[in-house]
Scaffold this active site. Structure first.
Site, short mmCIF file in Angstrom:
data_model
loop_
_atom_site.label_atom_id
_atom_site.label_comp_id
_atom_site.label_asym_id
_atom_site.label_seq_id
_atom_site.Cartn_x
_atom_site.Cartn_y
_atom_site.Cartn_z
CD GLU A 16 -2.42 1.22 2.82
OE1 GLU A 16 -2.99 2.26 3.17
OE2 GLU A 16 -2.41 0.19 3.51
CG ASP A 32 -0.59 1.25 6.30
OD1 ASP A 32 0.50 0.66 6.11
OD2 ASP A 32 -0.79 2.45 6.00
CG ASP A 76 -4.92 1.98 8.38
OD1 ASP A 76 -5.14 1.21 7.41
OD2 ASP A 76 -4.26 3.03 8.26
CG ASP A 116 -7.93 4.47 4.56
OD1 ASP A 116 -9.13 4.34 4.29
OD2 ASP A 116 -7.40 5.57 4.78
#
Length: 327
Positions: A115, A193, A195, A197
């Site tokens: 990412e 990541d 998280d 997103d």
């Protein structure tokens, strides 16, 4: 205009009652009784002809939709041909952002799909370039569950994916077929990541693989990397934690003077930390993506990534620990 163009987007519900129903395949998606086909074809053909004569506006709407589908199919065909030609060129057509590995034997190689450029830069520095390749994604890839097919084939990130992997796609008549003979990597690892997103990007990637490269999943080539969430430090002691429970246990074990760092993204790690926790084959944790139930997987992808909002909302409210639906 082909029959497929006309049928695209149309749903027909037919109720058939017979004593000895036979189904094709494990998912029971198709009726196997051949005699019923002739009966249904004759009845539908007759009644549909009458209906369209009586409702010319509906016929016009279907024709307009069919012409749109035909243009999209032709555009997808041209884009597919473009990808097939580029793939045939081999290494000469590799994407600019791909940092390839040195190993030539595909059975020994890995591709990390990362990412963003920040994490991509760290991964490039931390990897073992002998067998690990890195390809950063620019933002979130196209949600192919909603997009028209020709939009997918024209998308730069998706074209780069096909080229980097080296796989070839079928002809227009067999566009779902994927040829893995020239697959350039044994492991395709999604590394995002830890998280919201990152989870969304990983889900978009899995949607793409499930819909367009299912053979990769079925043959065990797709993995998800699991970077740690926390680094617990006390003096010279350092321990990585993948869960909050693990963090609490190690914090209690170390006692006072403990510093806890929460990794919000891969870019917060240096190259050594990323290698040590997420890329080193001796210490990393990889989750292999499998399809235990194809019919259920198909349903879930359609529900979560498709256009219908109510079932997705119900799913989130039922399964999420916390979800502000209206945010």
């Amino acid at each position: 205009v082909s029959g497929e163009d006309c049928r695209e987007g149309l749903t027909c519900i037919i109720s058939v009652k017979l004593t000895e129903a036979q189904f094709e395949g494990q998912t029971k998606a198709k009726l196997g009784n051949s005699a019923i086909r002739t009966l249904v074809n004759n009845i539908v053909s007759e009644k549909l002809e009458i209906y369209l004569e009586e409702n010319p506006a509906v016929g016009r709407a279907i024709l307009d939709k069919a012409l749109t589908a035909n243009r999209a199919r032709e555009a997808a065909k041209r884009a597919r041909e473009s990808i097939r030609r580029k793939t045939a060129l081999g290494g000469a057509a590799m994407p600019d952002k791909l940092r390839d590995c040195n190993e030539a034997n595909p059975e020994l190689t890995e591709l990390y799909i990362v990412e963003g450029d920040s994490a991509g830069g760290t991964a490039k520095q931390g990897r073992d370039r002998n067998f690990q390749a890195i390809m950063p994604l620019r933002g979130k890839i196209l949600n192919i569950e909603k997009a028209q097919e020709h939009r997918m084939w024209e998308n730069e990130e998706i074209k780069n994916m096909f080229t980097a992997l080296g796989v070839t796609i079928g002809t227009e008549e067999d566009s779902k077929a994927l040829n893995l003979e020239k697959l350039r990597y044994d492991k395709i690892i999604i590394m995002t990541d830890a998280d919201v997103d990152g989870s969304h990007i990983a889900t978009l990637m899995l949607t793409f693989f499930f819909r367009k490269m299912k053979e990769l999943i079925e043959n065990g080539h797709v993995y998800i990397a699991t970077p740690p969430l926390f680094l617990v430090k006390k003096g010279q002691q350092e321990r990585y934690c993948w869960t909050e429970k693990e963090r609490d246990e190690i914090t209690a074990e170390m006692g006072k003077g403990v510093h806890v760092q929460r990794y919000k993204g891969l870019g917060e790690m240096n190259s050594h930390q990323l290698w040590e926790t997420t890329m080193n084959p001796d210490t990393r944790i990889l989750r292999k993506v499998t399809i235990d139930n194809a019919a259920e997987a198909d349903r879930v992808f359609s529900m979560l990534m498709g256009d219908e909002v109510p079932p997705r909302r119900e799913f989130i409210e039922k399964h999420a620990h916390y979800a502000n639906i209206d945010a």
